[in-house]
Motif scaffolding. Structure first.
Motif, PDB file in Angstrom:
ATOM      1  N   ASP A 164       0.879  -1.190   0.205  1.00  0.00           N
ATOM      2  CA  ASP A 164       0.036   0.215  -0.021  1.00  0.00           C
ATOM      3  C   ASP A 164       1.016   1.164  -0.148  1.00  0.00           C
ATOM      4  O   ASP A 164       1.630   1.565   0.945  1.00  0.00           O
ATOM      5  CB  ASP A 164      -0.815  -0.044   1.349  1.00  0.00           C
ATOM      6  N   PRO A 165       0.900   2.105  -1.081  1.00  0.00           N
ATOM      7  CA  PRO A 165       1.881   3.153  -1.220  1.00  0.00           C
ATOM      8  C   PRO A 165       1.356   4.427  -0.201  1.00  0.00           C
ATOM      9  O   PRO A 165       2.133   5.355   0.119  1.00  0.00           O
ATOM     10  CB  PRO A 165       1.732   3.555  -2.401  1.00  0.00           C
ATOM     11  N   THR A 166       0.131   4.207   0.490  1.00  0.00           N
ATOM     12  CA  THR A 166      -0.168   5.263   1.429  1.00  0.00           C
ATOM     13  C   THR A 166       0.212   5.033   2.706  1.00  0.00           C
ATOM     14  O   THR A 166       0.055   5.812   3.550  1.00  0.00           O
ATOM     15  CB  THR A 166      -1.943   5.396   1.271  1.00  0.00           C
ATOM     16  N   LYS A 167       0.860   4.080   2.855  1.00  0.00           N
ATOM     17  CA  LYS A 167       1.149   3.532   4.245  1.00  0.00           C
ATOM     18  C   LYS A 167       2.852   3.429   4.456  1.00  0.00           C
ATOM     19  O   LYS A 167       3.394   3.041   3.424  1.00  0.00           O
ATOM     20  CB  LYS A 167       0.722   2.085   4.740  1.00  0.00           C
ATOM     21  N   GLU A 168       3.339   3.770   5.637  1.00  0.00           N
ATOM     22  CA  GLU A 168       4.694   3.407   5.719  1.00  0.00           C
ATOM     23  C   GLU A 168       5.023   1.985   5.910  1.00  0.00           C
ATOM     24  O   GLU A 168       4.142   1.224   6.339  1.00  0.00           O
ATOM     25  CB  GLU A 168       5.272   4.179   6.846  1.00  0.00           C
ATOM     26  N   ASP A 204       3.778   0.252   9.032  1.00  0.00           N
ATOM     27  CA  ASP A 204       2.223   0.213   9.212  1.00  0.00           C
ATOM     28  C   ASP A 204       1.925  -1.033   8.561  1.00  0.00           C
ATOM     29  O   ASP A 204       0.870  -1.377   8.837  1.00  0.00           O
ATOM     30  CB  ASP A 204       1.727   1.514   8.811  1.00  0.00           C
ATOM     31  N   ARG A 205       2.473  -1.794   7.861  1.00  0.00           N
ATOM     32  CA  ARG A 205       1.962  -2.650   6.950  1.00  0.00           C
ATOM     33  C   ARG A 205       1.569  -4.061   7.643  1.00  0.00           C
ATOM     34  O   ARG A 205       2.214  -4.514   8.457  1.00  0.00           O
ATOM     35  CB  ARG A 205       2.755  -2.930   5.761  1.00  0.00           C
TER      36      ARG A 205
END
Length: 74
Positions: free
Chosen positions: A66-70, A73-74
């Motif tokens: 997910d490019p919106t999460k660091e 955070d994954r």
């Protein structure tokens, strides 16, 4: 030098005369808006003691997930 010895020293080519790396680069740079950096390596593969490890390169422009999460955070 036999053909097998020659192929062991260099990447093997198929009926197209291209190596896997050449085919990869050709495919990734053939789109209309493609640039040479589109074919830059995205993974590092290491082999040690019978174990293959695949790591996503830190400098890869395209990364899985997910490019919106660091990454933490994954």
């Amino acid at each position: 030098m036999t053909m097998d010895e020659h192929n062991d020293e260099h990447e093997q080519t198929d009926s197209t005369g291209m190596t896997d790396e050449e085919k990869r680069r050709d495919q990734l740079t053939s789109a209309p808006d493609a640039v040479e950096s589109d074919a830059d390596p995205r993974i590092d593969v290491t082999h040690r003691d019978g174990v293959t490890r695949i790591d996503i390169r830190d400098d890869a422009d395209v990364r899985p997930g997910d490019p919106t999460k660091e990454p933490s955070d994954r």
